[in-house]
Design an enzyme around this catalytic site. Structure first.
Site, short mmCIF file in Angstrom:
data_model
loop_
_atom_site.label_atom_id
_atom_site.label_comp_id
_atom_site.label_asym_id
_atom_site.label_seq_id
_atom_site.Cartn_x
_atom_site.Cartn_y
_atom_site.Cartn_z
N SER A 65 0.86 -1.18 0.00
CA SER A 65 0.00 0.00 0.00
C SER A 65 0.90 1.23 0.00
O SER A 65 1.59 1.50 0.98
CB SER A 65 -0.92 0.00 1.24
OG SER A 65 -1.41 1.32 1.44
N ASP A 168 -21.86 1.57 -5.37
CA ASP A 168 -20.49 2.06 -5.43
C ASP A 168 -19.66 1.28 -6.45
O ASP A 168 -19.01 1.85 -7.32
CB ASP A 168 -19.81 1.94 -4.06
CG ASP A 168 -20.56 2.71 -2.98
OD1 ASP A 168 -21.47 3.48 -3.34
OD2 ASP A 168 -20.23 2.55 -1.79
N TYR A 218 -25.12 1.31 9.49
CA TYR A 218 -25.50 1.04 8.10
C TYR A 218 -26.31 -0.26 8.03
O TYR A 218 -27.40 -0.31 7.46
CB TYR A 218 -24.25 0.94 7.23
CG TYR A 218 -24.54 0.76 5.75
CD1 TYR A 218 -24.65 1.86 4.91
CD2 TYR A 218 -24.73 -0.50 5.21
CE1 TYR A 218 -24.93 1.70 3.56
CE2 TYR A 218 -25.01 -0.67 3.87
CZ TYR A 218 -25.10 0.43 3.05
OH TYR A 218 -25.39 0.26 1.71
C1 GLA Z 1 -22.56 3.31 0.91
C2 GLA Z 1 -22.85 1.93 0.35
C3 GLA Z 1 -23.75 2.01 -0.89
C4 GLA Z 1 -24.99 2.85 -0.61
C5 GLA Z 1 -24.61 4.18 0.06
C6 GLA Z 1 -25.81 4.96 0.50
O1 GLA Z 1 -21.80 4.06 0.00
O2 GLA Z 1 -21.66 1.28 -0.01
O3 GLA Z 1 -24.11 0.72 -1.32
O4 GLA Z 1 -25.92 2.15 0.15
O5 GLA Z 1 -23.78 3.99 1.18
O6 GLA Z 1 -26.57 5.35 -0.60
#
Ligand code: GLA
Length: 388
Positions: A65, A168, A218
């Site tokens: 890294s 993402d 989350y």
């Molecule tokens: C993070 C998660 C995504 C999405 C966003 C919120 O970035 O990795 O999958 O849920 O939060 O929109």
């Protein structure tokens, strides 16, 4: 940056690596909708993580890294989780190849970039997607980019412990120059919308608060949404996810909902509606309406989904008070990271001035202001280094 990564590779491992750029992503609207099979509107950006990789005949994975100046060496037969967080993103990807029956040969890898870490710009997805792309290329597997996206998402689930949606990794891999991606997170069909920045800029402001997605909140939101879906299914058996639900449907059974779950569900339904309105506005080049939906998204995330924080709220308030800021909201998972601001070009200087005058990070520093350009997703790069 890519030159530095290539030189670091040569210093550690030798010549002729393949070079890959894997960008970060922004999301214009549609937050926390991906794991509810709804819609999102992300794009890949110019900042990213760069990889230099080459197969070795040592039966070892040797990772370096560049940013952390840290090394990890593993036998190809040991892809168990590491105590080092950064290593898990890489091993998590290798594990997915192996699960699909593709044995990954030993290789050397240097990676590093100019993407702020933990700022909600998907540095982890950029790492996962970049490595999956590199392995696919080194071993000539010809796995589709969509499957590589799924490998990368699974790496996050299994090795980083975050039950993230697919936004993402998808955006990082499939981004296109000057276009945003309206992604249907159920079918994974997508539509590209031109997003020209002739008269506008997209500016991120980093709160300086590290978001810790893995920190249970989350995953908790995901569960709350599932609880809501289970309740609704009693009355509407055809409902598979919050994507299938209308506001009327949840309002009708409000009395049966836990109040927190109700707030979460109504946020998700409304956010999908906002995204739809924003996309219609984009088709008409109406960025004023688009921006209003961004502000609306922030209020929903703050008050109903409760994933914002004081610093993000403060930055959105500052933005709101500058003429020429069309929209502002927190971006990504929340609890820190960046705001995204859609600003008329001739108001950007005033916006910056106001942010720098009115906001300090929790440790008293000036915040990082990042002007982003929308660029291509994960791709190989060619460079010639002048060694003179
Ligand atoms: C993070 C998660 C995504 C999405 C966003 C919120 O970035 O990795 O999958 O849920 O939060 O929109």
């Amino acid at each position: 940056m890519i030159g530095k990564i290539k030189k670091a590779f040569e210093a550690h491992f030798g010549m002729d690596p393949i070079l890959i750029k894997s960008p970060g992503r922004i999301n214009l609207i549609g937050e926390h909708t991906d794991y509810n099979e709804g819609f999102v509107l992300p794009a890949a950006v110019d900042l990213g993580i760069y990889f230099a990789c080459k197969q070795n005949d040592l039966n070892k994975f040797r990772f370096y890294s560049y940013d952390l100046e840290d090394v990890c060496v593993r036998s190809v037969n040991d892809i168990s989780k590491s105590t080092k967080r950064w290593v898990n993103y890489l091993l998590g990807v290798i594990a997915q190849f192996e699960k699909s029956g593709k044995k990954v040969q030993g290789f050397d890898c240097v990676f590093g970039g100019d993407l702020p870490i933990g700022a909600g710009m998907s540095s982890s997805a950029a790492i996962e997607t970049g490595l999956s792309f590199a392995i696919n290329q080194m071993q000539g597997f010809k796995i589709s980019t969509l499957d590589l996206v799924k490998f990368s998402q699974k790496a996050e689930h299994e090795y980083a412990g975050v039950q993230c949606g697919i936004m993402d990794q998808f955006a990082v891999m499939h981004g296109q120059n000057q276009q945003v991606i309206k992604l249907d997170c159920r079918s994974l069909d997508y539509q590209l919308y031109p997003f020209h920045m002739n008269n506008h800029e997209l500016v991120l402001v980093n709160t300086g608060v590290k978001h810790s997605l893995a920190s249970s909140e989350y995953n908790k939101r995901r569960q709350e949404c599932e609880t809501g879906v289970a309740l609704l299914q009693k009355y509407y058996p055809e409902v598979r996810s919050l994507r299938d639900v209308s506001l009327n449907q949840i309002q009708k059974y409000v009395a049966e909902f836990d109040p927190v779950v109700y707030k979460r569900c109504s946020y998700v339904v409304e956010e999908n509606m906002r995204l739809e309105k924003a996309c219609n506005a984009l088709e008409k080049d109406d960025l004023v309406t688009f921006g209003k939906e961004m502000f609306g998204s922030h209020i929903g995330l703050r008050d109903k989904y409760e994933v914002s924080c004081t610093e993000l709220d403060q930055l959105v308030e500052i933005a709101k008070n500058v003429d020429g800021v069309l929209g502002a909201r927190m971006m990504g998972g929340g609890f820190g990271g960046c705001t995204i601001n859609l600003i008329e070009k001739n108001s950007v200087a005033e916006f910056e001035r106001s942010v720098l005058e009115n906001y300090r990070t929790p440790d008293g520093k000036l915040p990082e202001i990042i002007k982003v350009k929308i660029e291509k997703g994960t791709h190989p790069v060619d460079i010639i280094i002048d060694y003179k």
